[in-house]
Motif scaffolding. Sequence first.
Motif, PDB file in Angstrom:
ATOM      1  N   TYR A 119      17.973  -5.722  -6.826  1.00  0.00           N
ATOM      2  CA  TYR A 119      16.779  -4.886  -6.974  1.00  0.00           C
ATOM      3  C   TYR A 119      17.005  -3.543  -6.264  1.00  0.00           C
ATOM      4  O   TYR A 119      17.747  -3.472  -5.279  1.00  0.00           O
ATOM      5  N   GLY A 120      16.365  -2.504  -6.744  1.00  0.00           N
ATOM      6  CA  GLY A 120      16.559  -1.181  -6.151  1.00  0.00           C
ATOM      7  C   GLY A 120      15.696  -0.962  -4.926  1.00  0.00           C
ATOM      8  O   GLY A 120      14.606  -0.364  -5.016  1.00  0.00           O
ATOM      9  N   TYR A 121      16.159  -1.438  -3.780  1.00  0.00           N
ATOM     10  CA  TYR A 121      15.398  -1.279  -2.537  1.00  0.00           C
ATOM     11  C   TYR A 121      15.478   0.176  -2.064  1.00  0.00           C
ATOM     12  O   TYR A 121      16.447   0.885  -2.332  1.00  0.00           O
ATOM     13  N   CYS A 125      17.006   0.590   3.492  1.00  0.00           N
ATOM     14  CA  CYS A 125      17.209  -0.822   3.150  1.00  0.00           C
ATOM     15  C   CYS A 125      18.231  -0.904   2.028  1.00  0.00           C
ATOM     16  O   CYS A 125      17.992  -0.410   0.924  1.00  0.00           O
ATOM     17  N   ILE A 126      19.396  -1.501   2.302  1.00  0.00           N
ATOM     18  CA  ILE A 126      20.445  -1.612   1.287  1.00  0.00           C
ATOM     19  C   ILE A 126      20.167  -2.781   0.356  1.00  0.00           C
ATOM     20  O   ILE A 126      20.266  -2.659  -0.863  1.00  0.00           O
ATOM     21  N   GLY A 127      19.821  -3.936   0.951  1.00  0.00           N
ATOM     22  CA  GLY A 127      19.516  -5.103   0.137  1.00  0.00           C
ATOM     23  C   GLY A 127      19.806  -6.392   0.865  1.00  0.00           C
ATOM     24  O   GLY A 127      20.348  -6.402   1.978  1.00  0.00           O
ATOM     25  N   PRO A 128      19.459  -7.530   0.258  1.00  0.00           N
ATOM     26  CA  PRO A 128      19.669  -8.838   0.883  1.00  0.00           C
ATOM     27  C   PRO A 128      21.137  -9.246   0.869  1.00  0.00           C
ATOM     28  O   PRO A 128      21.905  -8.846  -0.011  1.00  0.00           O
ATOM     29  N   ALA A 142      23.027   2.871   8.218  1.00  0.00           N
ATOM     30  CA  ALA A 142      22.971   3.627   9.465  1.00  0.00           C
ATOM     31  C   ALA A 142      22.215   4.934   9.264  1.00  0.00           C
ATOM     32  O   ALA A 142      22.239   5.534   8.186  1.00  0.00           O
ATOM     33  N   GLY A 143      21.549   5.391  10.333  1.00  0.00           N
ATOM     34  CA  GLY A 143      20.840   6.666  10.265  1.00  0.00           C
ATOM     35  C   GLY A 143      21.785   7.840  10.128  1.00  0.00           C
ATOM     36  O   GLY A 143      21.449   8.856   9.514  1.00  0.00           O
ATOM     37  N   ALA A 144      22.977   7.719  10.694  1.00  0.00           N
ATOM     38  CA  ALA A 144      24.021   8.743  10.585  1.00  0.00           C
ATOM     39  C   ALA A 144      25.342   8.094  10.975  1.00  0.00           C
ATOM     40  O   ALA A 144      25.370   7.081  11.682  1.00  0.00           O
ATOM     41  N   ASP A 145      26.437   8.672  10.514  1.00  0.00           N
ATOM     42  CA  ASP A 145      27.761   8.167  10.875  1.00  0.00           C
ATOM     43  C   ASP A 145      28.070   8.517  12.332  1.00  0.00           C
ATOM     44  O   ASP A 145      28.401   7.657  13.150  1.00  0.00           O
ATOM     45  N   THR A 146      27.973   9.780  12.640  1.00  0.00           N
ATOM     46  CA  THR A 146      28.035  10.309  14.003  1.00  0.00           C
ATOM     47  C   THR A 146      26.925  11.349  14.104  1.00  0.00           C
ATOM     48  O   THR A 146      26.347  11.735  13.076  1.00  0.00           O
ATOM     49  N   PRO A 147      26.574  11.817  15.297  1.00  0.00           N
ATOM     50  CA  PRO A 147      25.475  12.780  15.396  1.00  0.00           C
ATOM     51  C   PRO A 147      25.679  13.982  14.461  1.00  0.00           C
ATOM     52  O   PRO A 147      26.700  14.664  14.513  1.00  0.00           O
ATOM     53  N   GLY A 148      24.721  14.179  13.574  1.00  0.00           N
ATOM     54  CA  GLY A 148      24.781  15.307  12.653  1.00  0.00           C
ATOM     55  C   GLY A 148      25.627  15.089  11.417  1.00  0.00           C
ATOM     56  O   GLY A 148      25.723  15.975  10.564  1.00  0.00           O
ATOM     57  N   LYS A 149      26.240  13.914  11.265  1.00  0.00           N
ATOM     58  CA  LYS A 149      27.105  13.632  10.120  1.00  0.00           C
ATOM     59  C   LYS A 149      26.547  12.465   9.320  1.00  0.00           C
ATOM     60  O   LYS A 149      26.353  11.366   9.849  1.00  0.00           O
ATOM     61  N   THR A 150      26.300  12.691   8.045  1.00  0.00           N
ATOM     62  CA  THR A 150      25.679  11.681   7.187  1.00  0.00           C
ATOM     63  C   THR A 150      26.569  10.454   7.031  1.00  0.00           C
ATOM     64  O   THR A 150      27.795  10.564   6.940  1.00  0.00           O
ATOM     65  N   SER A 151      25.946   9.287   6.997  1.00  0.00           N
ATOM     66  CA  SER A 151      26.653   8.040   6.715  1.00  0.00           C
ATOM     67  C   SER A 151      26.589   7.779   5.217  1.00  0.00           C
ATOM     68  O   SER A 151      25.505   7.728   4.628  1.00  0.00           O
ATOM     69  N   ALA A 152      27.753   7.632   4.575  1.00  0.00           N
ATOM     70  CA  ALA A 152      27.790   7.398   3.128  1.00  0.00           C
ATOM     71  C   ALA A 152      27.112   6.077   2.794  1.00  0.00           C
ATOM     72  O   ALA A 152      27.211   5.108   3.551  1.00  0.00           O
ATOM     73  N   PRO A 153      26.410   6.010   1.654  1.00  0.00           N
ATOM     74  CA  PRO A 153      25.620   4.810   1.342  1.00  0.00           C
ATOM     75  C   PRO A 153      26.468   3.577   1.034  1.00  0.00           C
ATOM     76  O   PRO A 153      27.323   3.592   0.150  1.00  0.00           O
ATOM     77  N   VAL A 154      26.223   2.522   1.792  1.00  0.00           N
ATOM     78  CA  VAL A 154      26.833   1.207   1.574  1.00  0.00           C
ATOM     79  C   VAL A 154      26.039   0.499   0.477  1.00  0.00           C
ATOM     80  O   VAL A 154      24.828   0.700   0.345  1.00  0.00           O
ATOM     81  N   THR A 155      26.701  -0.337  -0.321  1.00  0.00           N
ATOM     82  CA  THR A 155      26.006  -1.089  -1.376  1.00  0.00           C
ATOM     83  C   THR A 155      26.351  -2.569  -1.276  1.00  0.00           C
ATOM     84  O   THR A 155      27.398  -2.950  -0.741  1.00  0.00           O
ATOM     85  N   VAL A 162      29.974  -6.574  -0.582  1.00  0.00           N
ATOM     86  CA  VAL A 162      29.562  -5.336   0.073  1.00  0.00           C
ATOM     87  C   VAL A 162      30.659  -4.289  -0.104  1.00  0.00           C
ATOM     88  O   VAL A 162      31.822  -4.545   0.183  1.00  0.00           O
ATOM     89  N   ALA A 163      30.257  -3.119  -0.567  1.00  0.00           N
ATOM     90  CA  ALA A 163      31.183  -1.985  -0.720  1.00  0.00           C
ATOM     91  C   ALA A 163      30.848  -0.939   0.328  1.00  0.00           C
ATOM     92  O   ALA A 163      29.710  -0.467   0.403  1.00  0.00           O
ATOM     93  N   VAL A 164      31.843  -0.593   1.168  1.00  0.00           N
ATOM     94  CA  VAL A 164      31.649   0.363   2.249  1.00  0.00           C
ATOM     95  C   VAL A 164      32.498   1.595   1.966  1.00  0.00           C
ATOM     96  O   VAL A 164      33.723   1.561   2.073  1.00  0.00           O
ATOM     97  N   PRO A 165      31.875   2.722   1.603  1.00  0.00           N
ATOM     98  CA  PRO A 165      32.646   3.942   1.344  1.00  0.00           C
ATOM     99  C   PRO A 165      33.060   4.616   2.648  1.00  0.00           C
ATOM    100  O   PRO A 165      32.548   4.289   3.730  1.00  0.00           O
ATOM    101  N   MET A 166      33.987   5.531   2.568  1.00  0.00           N
ATOM    102  CA  MET A 166      34.412   6.286   3.740  1.00  0.00           C
ATOM    103  C   MET A 166      33.199   6.954   4.393  1.00  0.00           C
ATOM    104  O   MET A 166      32.374   7.551   3.711  1.00  0.00           O
TER     105      MET A 166
END
Length: 452
Positions: A119-121, A125-128, A142-155, A162-166
């Motif tokens: 489902y598209g949470y 919230c990534i999902g169950p 995560a809210g951010a990867d490091t301070p000021g740096k966006t964390s790429a979306p995990v699925t 689970v797919a974890v991008p760089m």
Amino acid sequence: MSDVWAGSRDADAAVASKAEVEVTSSVGLLNGTEVPTSAIGHAASATPIRPLGLCRGAVGLIGAALALCVLLTESPGRPLASRFGSRAFRGDIHLAAGNFAVLSDSISSSSQTFAGCDYGYRQPCIGPLNVEGQRRLWLIQAGADTPGKTSAPVTVRECNSVAVPMTGRAYFGDACTPSHAPFYSPQLYANILFSGQAFSYTVDVSAADCGCIVALYLVSMRHNHDEPGSCGSDYYCDANTVCGVACDEYDVMEASKYAFHATAHSRSDRSGLGSGLGGQATGLNVKDYHPGSECIDTDRPFQVEAYFPPGNMMVITLSQHGRDCTPQAFGVRYPGIDASLMRGMTPVISYWSAPDTGWFDGPAYTPDAPSMCATSKPSKCGRVAHFSDFKVGPPRWPIPTLPPAPLPPAWTYQVGGQSNFSGSSGVGDPLHEALRRSHPNCTDPDPVHCLT
């Protein structure tokens, strides 16, 4: 509740007394029908249970919840363990008390609920996520990867893969984030009691070349009540204070195709004590772990088991389906592991890179290390790392003999923000000494941060 989760029950719970079963069943009522009752190995909080306060809040609930109050308040002088026997039952009681006293208003009424595996949470919230041996868990971005740096979306797909991008990082949760801000609170995060248990999963690191690190580790996020941190205020913490908050950290895996580290850290020990392959790590032979190996071929998915037996130990065993070689086992003894695990810890998964990772996958700072990666190549990092088939339960493999635990390190700080990372023997840590020499202009108290 799905049929799969409704049927899940630990052997201890199967032989629980009728009274225990009645109270265990009431946990689902306290948490709402979404959460199954088999919360084996979980604790919602390390806060001591206050039976009278729990009962005041439970007034008006149906008879099953009242039965919980009766059992909690009887014989108040007796320890909980003697009143409630089985490990599964004690985990459910902690969950019920913690969720009812702390979470009922802030989480149960606002967190997103299960609507299907794919489902598209609404983010974060990534999902169950199904974890065998646990009730349904969730993944939280995560809210951010490091301070000021966006964390790429995990699925996550099918509640399993689970797919974890760089630059992606995600946390295991007991509940998922609400659909509106504020999104994060420490009570959301899973607090799994790993002591005496094995945590296993399948991982694919074939995308991780030199300078790329796929990680799974345990941190004390559930117990960080006061410091939201500088990564999107998501309450993340680790031993290297990446987001400004320190806590105990046990790296089950920092891995690439060429290196594998397992490292234990207390909140005050940024270097930690490690084992495995690459840099200064020992315990895993290079001939048994590399692309094309006849034992662990890192171009294919393989299995990781982290076992936490009593005695402040973390034991890692690597195996691969279809291989006849002996599973590769190594690990560490480290002061404080048992105490941290008994309080409960949150699993974290991530994928990151740095331009200088000789400490991890090459001989840059340890000339006698295997020459696997002469230079880091973040530009060659593949897009995504994969995890699946998570499980918490009895260990599959025997425990190898590990060296004695060292004395806890002593840390002193010098003038000008420079740290002297000296152990109890008075000898400086060679990794940090080498990092400081190679980065003379770095002023960070921990030179590892100069790599990122």
